[in-house]
Design an enzyme around this catalytic site. Structure first.
Site, PDB file in Angstrom:
ATOM      1  CE1 TYR A 110       0.301   2.831  13.406  1.00  0.00           C
ATOM      2  CE2 TYR A 110      -1.596   3.495  12.724  1.00  0.00           C
ATOM      3  CZ  TYR A 110      -0.713   3.302  12.577  1.00  0.00           C
ATOM      4  OH  TYR A 110      -0.192   3.309  10.857  1.00  0.00           O
ATOM      5  CD  GLU A 147      -2.111   4.221   8.061  1.00  0.00           C
ATOM      6  OE1 GLU A 147      -0.716   4.701   9.791  1.00  0.00           O
ATOM      7  OE2 GLU A 147      -2.027   5.066   7.452  1.00  0.00           O
ATOM      8  CD  GLU A 193      -4.478   7.598  10.004  1.00  0.00           C
ATOM      9  OE1 GLU A 193      -4.095   6.226  10.815  1.00  0.00           O
ATOM     10  OE2 GLU A 193      -4.266   8.327  10.391  1.00  0.00           O
ATOM     11  CG  HIS A 225      -1.355   8.861   3.004  1.00  0.00           C
ATOM     12  ND1 HIS A 225      -1.704   7.244   3.521  1.00  0.00           N
ATOM     13  CD2 HIS A 225      -1.542   9.352   5.203  1.00  0.00           C
ATOM     14  CE1 HIS A 225      -1.102   6.714   5.058  1.00  0.00           C
ATOM     15  NE2 HIS A 225      -0.639   8.590   5.631  1.00  0.00           N
ATOM     16  NE  ARG A 258      -3.475   2.273   2.905  1.00  0.00           N
ATOM     17  CZ  ARG A 258      -3.239   3.681   3.389  1.00  0.00           C
ATOM     18  NH1 ARG A 258      -3.145   2.859   4.527  1.00  0.00           N
ATOM     19  NH2 ARG A 258      -4.341   4.722   3.602  1.00  0.00           N
ATOM     20  CG  ASN A 307      -4.816   3.027   8.825  1.00  0.00           C
ATOM     21  OD1 ASN A 307      -5.539   2.712   7.904  1.00  0.00           O
ATOM     22  ND2 ASN A 307      -4.749   4.386   8.610  1.00  0.00           N
TER      23      ASN A 307
END
Length: 451
Positions: A297, A354, A166, A121, A77, A295
């Site tokens: 985290y 991600e 995002e 992005h 990606r 995504n």
């Protein structure tokens, strides 16, 4: 030992973004982006760092593709830099910029690596920002023109597309909290930007259907996950608002054709903020997509706090282990998020677009011993597997990131890569996590230690 086994057709990959790795900011006819401007204003980025050189992947892309090939990924990606294609956002096409991405994609295909391309992005052309940026619907039109150009040029080469990466970060983090470019602090502005980003997404989806009906398209919202401290109504509602700001606010419009009432009412009541919906917008935004990228985290436990922030919520520290960027390690939240999405939106195909950890280990005797990153990856990939076993339709996992890079407002201090980059010499060194991930990809399983 206890084996965590993935299906043989599970997709493994890594991810990067144009401004974070390419460099060559003033080469090849590229125009300026909002990140070029933002990063050069003192105080916005640590150490006054910027992406002028970054990892110099613009020139070293063959070396980077060789790393991907050795790693064994089936998918890579990456994102295209809008100002490399249209230096002014619209108007004249920069063929040299388009040619660069054709060289990159050709190199990937030659090594049997499937490109997954993100259109946006965060590197909005500065020329468009000067004309109103995402606050203006003209930028939606410019994005659709850019998307159509890319879709037509890469038809038959790229079959998996991500429209927006995002959108929460590109709207609220950037235009309300002011941490990312363009660094504004206005909740109404940020909400307008959020709506226009979703509208641009929908327009691009519709355009791809007309240009390349065989290709697949989705988008990649980010989401953490907060768990309520207690069953009290106040804690439950505070957490619902916090999670909803990232999840429902950017996913209900796409999958349900409407914004969540509880947040619409909250914004209106507390801040007199409204969504600038025009006739037909929600039909465009809810154009059917093929998958959603997630995504993830970090997460935490949180509770209601009357005086704390927009949503009156306090994140609690239970002495979590943290990565070097300071984020709590919370793999349980990954499982909770994925199962929540499945319950709310049905079995939508999901790619983990991600997931990764910041650890700033250096090279010692030619080796980078990043055991903490391996531990993070193991626990989070196990949470993905757990979600799959619970019925969540996860198709693939892409580690963030292939290499250390320009980490936005953190500059070059924070390292997320499985490949170490010396930012003075640009030398790449494969970390121990690279070899661990390579082994996982080759086997499609790893062992968890039994309790």
């Amino acid at each position: 030992m206890s084996k965590i086994q993935f299906p043989q057709d599970f997709i493994w990959g890594t991810a990067t973004a144009s401004y974070q790795i390419e460099g060559a900011a003033n080469e090849g006819g590229r125009g300026a982006s909002i990140w070029d401007t933002f990063s050069k204003e003192p105080g916005n980025v640590k150490n006054e760092d910027n992406g002028d050189v970054a990892c110099n992947s613009y020139h070293l892309y063959k070396e980077d593709v060789a790393l991907l090939k050795e790693l064994g990924v089936s998918t890579y990606r990456f994102s295209m830099a809008w100002p490399r294609i249209f230096p002014n956002g619209d108007g004249e096409l920069n063929q040299e910029g388009l040619d660069y991405y054709h060289r990159l994609v050709d190199e990937l295909l030659e090594h049997n690596i499937k490109p997954m391309c993100t259109l946006y992005h965060w590197d909005l052309p500065q020329a468009l920002q000067d004309r109103g940026g995402w606050e203006s619907r003209e930028t939606v039109e410019a994005f659709d023109h850019y998307a159509k150009t890319i879709f037509s040029s890469f038809k038959g080469k790229i079959s998996t597309w991500i429209t927006i990466n995002e959108p929460w970060c590109a709207s609220y983090l950037s235009n309300y909290l002011g941490i990312h470019a363009p660094g504004k602090k206005d909740l109404q502005l940020a909400t307008t930007v959020a709506h226009h980003l979703l509208l641009a997404h929908g327009r691009a989806v519709q355009s791809l259907r007309k240009i390349d009906a065989q290709a697949q398209i989705g988008y990649a919202p980010n989401a953490g996950w907060s768990e309520a401290y207690s069953d009290s109504e106040q804690d439950q509602q505070a957490v619902r608002r916090a999670n909803g700001w990232q999840v429902e606010w950017f996913m209900d419009p796409v999958f349900k054709g409407e914004y969540p009432d509880f947040l619409v009412n909250w914004f209106k009541e507390k801040e007199n903020v409204t969504v600038p919906i025009q006739e037909g917008d929600m039909d465009v935004i809810s154009s059917p997509i093929d998958f959603v990228g997630i995504n993830y985290y970090t997460g935490n436990v949180a509770r209601y706090d009357e005086g704390n922030g927009l949503f009156h919520i306090e994140n609690l520290d239970f002495n979590y282990e943290r990565t070097d960027i300071g984020w709590p390690i919370y793999p349980e939240g990954f499982y909770q998020l994925l199962t929540y999405l499945n319950d709310r939106y049905g079995q939508v195909p999901i790619y983990i677009t991600e997931n990764g950890a910041c650890y700033n280990d250096g090279v010692e005797n030619g080796e980078v011993k990043d055991d903490n990153r391996i531990s993070y990856m193991r626990s989070h990939i196990a949470s993905v597997h757990r979600a799959m076993q619970s019925g969540v339709n996860v198709k693939g996992y892409l580690a963030w990131s292939l290499m250390d890079n320009f980490e936005w407002a953190e500059g070059y201090d924070m390292r997320f890569g499985i490949v170490h980059v010396n930012f003075d010499t640009l030398e790449r060194t494969k970390k121990n996590s690279y070899y661990w991930y390579k082994n996982l990809i080759s086997q499609s399983y790893f062992d968890l230690i039994k309790a």
